[in-house]
Design a protein around this motif. Structure first.
Motif, PDB file in Angstrom:
ATOM      1  N   LEU A  52       0.796  -1.353  -0.041  1.00  0.00           N
ATOM      2  CA  LEU A  52      -0.194   0.042  -0.062  1.00  0.00           C
ATOM      3  C   LEU A  52       0.840   1.177   0.004  1.00  0.00           C
ATOM      4  N   LYS A  53       0.422   2.209  -0.569  1.00  0.00           N
ATOM      5  CA  LYS A  53       1.229   3.485  -0.525  1.00  0.00           C
ATOM      6  C   LYS A  53       1.219   4.024   0.754  1.00  0.00           C
ATOM      7  N   ASP A  54       2.252   4.338   1.536  1.00  0.00           N
ATOM      8  CA  ASP A  54       2.454   4.737   2.713  1.00  0.00           C
ATOM      9  C   ASP A  54       3.917   5.277   2.608  1.00  0.00           C
ATOM     10  N   GLY A  55       3.851   6.614   3.004  1.00  0.00           N
ATOM     11  CA  GLY A  55       5.079   7.595   2.821  1.00  0.00           C
ATOM     12  C   GLY A  55       4.872   8.525   1.985  1.00  0.00           C
ATOM     13  N   ILE A  56       6.070   9.082   1.063  1.00  0.00           N
ATOM     14  CA  ILE A  56       5.965  10.194   0.369  1.00  0.00           C
ATOM     15  C   ILE A  56       5.693   9.436  -1.180  1.00  0.00           C
ATOM     16  N   GLU A  57       4.865  10.500  -1.754  1.00  0.00           N
ATOM     17  CA  GLU A  57       4.646  10.219  -3.266  1.00  0.00           C
ATOM     18  C   GLU A  57       5.054  11.581  -3.988  1.00  0.00           C
ATOM     19  N   LYS A  58       5.757  11.396  -5.117  1.00  0.00           N
ATOM     20  CA  LYS A  58       6.070  12.718  -5.842  1.00  0.00           C
ATOM     21  C   LYS A  58       5.674  12.420  -7.253  1.00  0.00           C
ATOM     22  N   VAL A  59       4.688  13.434  -7.623  1.00  0.00           N
ATOM     23  CA  VAL A  59       4.195  13.414  -8.942  1.00  0.00           C
ATOM     24  C   VAL A  59       4.950  14.646  -9.894  1.00  0.00           C
ATOM     25  N   PHE A  60       5.254  14.160 -11.169  1.00  0.00           N
ATOM     26  CA  PHE A  60       5.975  15.197 -11.836  1.00  0.00           C
ATOM     27  C   PHE A  60       5.284  15.830 -13.069  1.00  0.00           C
ATOM     28  N   HIS A  61       5.368  16.899 -13.494  1.00  0.00           N
ATOM     29  CA  HIS A  61       4.491  17.435 -14.543  1.00  0.00           C
ATOM     30  C   HIS A  61       5.047  16.712 -15.843  1.00  0.00           C
ATOM     31  N   GLU A  62       3.781  16.673 -16.804  1.00  0.00           N
ATOM     32  CA  GLU A  62       3.867  15.694 -17.705  1.00  0.00           C
ATOM     33  C   GLU A  62       5.193  16.189 -18.928  1.00  0.00           C
ATOM     34  N   ASP A  63       5.431  17.445 -18.940  1.00  0.00           N
ATOM     35  CA  ASP A  63       6.313  17.742 -19.922  1.00  0.00           C
ATOM     36  C   ASP A  63       7.393  18.210 -19.414  1.00  0.00           C
ATOM     37  N   SER A  64       7.959  17.974 -18.076  1.00  0.00           N
ATOM     38  CA  SER A  64       9.098  18.295 -17.477  1.00  0.00           C
ATOM     39  C   SER A  64       9.646  17.185 -16.331  1.00  0.00           C
ATOM     40  N   ASP A  65      10.764  17.646 -15.947  1.00  0.00           N
ATOM     41  CA  ASP A  65      11.134  16.706 -14.443  1.00  0.00           C
ATOM     42  C   ASP A  65      10.521  17.617 -13.330  1.00  0.00           C
ATOM     43  N   LEU A  66      10.071  18.711 -13.469  1.00  0.00           N
ATOM     44  CA  LEU A  66       9.669  19.576 -12.167  1.00  0.00           C
ATOM     45  C   LEU A  66       8.370  18.748 -11.371  1.00  0.00           C
ATOM     46  N   LEU A  67       8.507  18.991 -10.265  1.00  0.00           N
ATOM     47  CA  LEU A  67       7.461  18.421  -9.259  1.00  0.00           C
ATOM     48  C   LEU A  67       6.072  19.143  -9.460  1.00  0.00           C
ATOM     49  N   GLU A  68       5.058  18.267  -9.450  1.00  0.00           N
ATOM     50  CA  GLU A  68       3.719  18.997  -9.710  1.00  0.00           C
ATOM     51  C   GLU A  68       3.101  18.646  -8.302  1.00  0.00           C
ATOM     52  N   GLN A  69       3.303  17.750  -7.646  1.00  0.00           N
ATOM     53  CA  GLN A  69       2.766  17.549  -6.295  1.00  0.00           C
ATOM     54  C   GLN A  69       3.617  16.320  -5.503  1.00  0.00           C
ATOM     55  N   VAL A  70       3.691  16.745  -3.943  1.00  0.00           N
ATOM     56  CA  VAL A  70       4.332  15.897  -3.159  1.00  0.00           C
ATOM     57  C   VAL A  70       3.245  16.003  -1.935  1.00  0.00           C
ATOM     58  N   SER A  71       3.038  14.500  -1.719  1.00  0.00           N
ATOM     59  CA  SER A  71       1.946  14.069  -0.519  1.00  0.00           C
ATOM     60  C   SER A  71       2.380  13.008   0.128  1.00  0.00           C
ATOM     61  N   GLU A  72       2.059  13.064   1.501  1.00  0.00           N
ATOM     62  CA  GLU A  72       2.287  12.108   2.355  1.00  0.00           C
ATOM     63  C   GLU A  72       1.004  11.161   2.372  1.00  0.00           C
ATOM     64  N   TYR A  73       1.214   9.741   2.365  1.00  0.00           N
ATOM     65  CA  TYR A  73       0.316   8.907   2.391  1.00  0.00           C
ATOM     66  C   TYR A  73       0.342   7.841   3.411  1.00  0.00           C
ATOM     67  N   LYS A  74      -0.677   7.396   3.989  1.00  0.00           N
ATOM     68  CA  LYS A  74      -0.768   6.162   5.106  1.00  0.00           C
ATOM     69  C   LYS A  74      -1.956   5.203   4.683  1.00  0.00           C
ATOM     70  N   LYS A  75      -1.483   4.010   4.247  1.00  0.00           N
ATOM     71  CA  LYS A  75      -2.345   2.815   4.029  1.00  0.00           C
ATOM     72  C   LYS A  75      -3.124   3.402   2.511  1.00  0.00           C
ATOM     73  N   ASN A  76      -2.786   3.921   1.620  1.00  0.00           N
ATOM     74  CA  ASN A  76      -3.233   4.353   0.291  1.00  0.00           C
ATOM     75  C   ASN A  76      -4.232   5.613   0.482  1.00  0.00           C
ATOM     76  N   LEU A  77      -4.093   6.314   1.674  1.00  0.00           N
ATOM     77  CA  LEU A  77      -5.058   7.624   1.610  1.00  0.00           C
ATOM     78  C   LEU A  77      -3.893   8.450   1.934  1.00  0.00           C
ATOM     79  N   GLN A  78      -4.232   9.604   1.282  1.00  0.00           N
ATOM     80  CA  GLN A  78      -3.416  10.876   1.773  1.00  0.00           C
ATOM     81  C   GLN A  78      -3.431  11.183   3.160  1.00  0.00           C
ATOM     82  N   PHE A  79      -2.670  11.570   3.965  1.00  0.00           N
ATOM     83  CA  PHE A  79      -2.712  11.670   5.316  1.00  0.00           C
ATOM     84  C   PHE A  79      -1.442  12.409   5.745  1.00  0.00           C
ATOM     85  N   GLY A  80      -1.632  13.946   5.760  1.00  0.00           N
ATOM     86  CA  GLY A  80      -0.484  14.533   6.203  1.00  0.00           C
ATOM     87  C   GLY A  80      -0.419  15.896   5.395  1.00  0.00           C
TER      88      GLY A  80
END
Length: 147
Positions: A52-80
């Motif tokens: 399960l997603k648990d910890g940090i997820e980093k999502v990048f913009h489609e056309d670059s290597d720049l971050l689009e979103q950084v989120s904390e997860y706990k048991k597949n749910l955004q938590f933090g």
């Protein structure tokens, strides 16, 4: 780091109810870092614990290597904390999220808060202590929050 295509999954990716495994029989949940990439571009990097997603997820913009979103997860749910960035890499939203519900969101322009959206009541809901601590952070502390 494991590529997502090297794992097996069970559940629904859209609902967030997905569990990742190392074997075809879906009996050994994967724990570790995962990269989701296509056409040579990394779409996201995230941590799994027991499949399960648990910890940090980093999502990048489609056309670059720049971050689009950084989120904390706990048991597949955004938590933090969740931070969202525009195409130039500028921070535009900082949120406190509990079980995928955005409780507090700051909208920024040039590092200044231009809008605040709050959807919580500490006296009415029994939030986990970690969420309460995050909700009590000042705007500046939330903006400066490090993952």
């Amino acid at each position: 780091m494991k590529q997502i295509d090297d794992l097996y999954s069970k559940g629904d990716v859209q609902s967030g109810d997905t569990k990742y495994f190392t074997d075809k029989e879906l009996s050994i949940p994967f724990t570790g870092m995962v990269s989701d990439a296509s056409n040579g571009h990394t779409n996201s990097i995230f941590e799994l614990k027991e499949g399960l997603k648990d910890g940090i997820e980093k999502v990048f913009h489609e056309d670059s290597d720049l971050l689009e979103q950084v989120s904390e997860y706990k048991k597949n749910l955004q938590f933090g904390v969740s931070k969202e960035y525009d195409e130039q890499g500028e921070l535009v939203h900082v949120s406190v999220v509990w079980n995928n519900k955005y409780l507090k969101t700051l909208t920024l322009s040039e590092q200044n808060v231009i809008e605040r959206d709050e959807d919580y009541d500490l006296s009415q809901e029994n939030y986990p202590e970690r969420i309460v601590q995050l909700l009590k952070l000042t705007d500046h502390e939330l903006i400066d929050y490090s993952f």
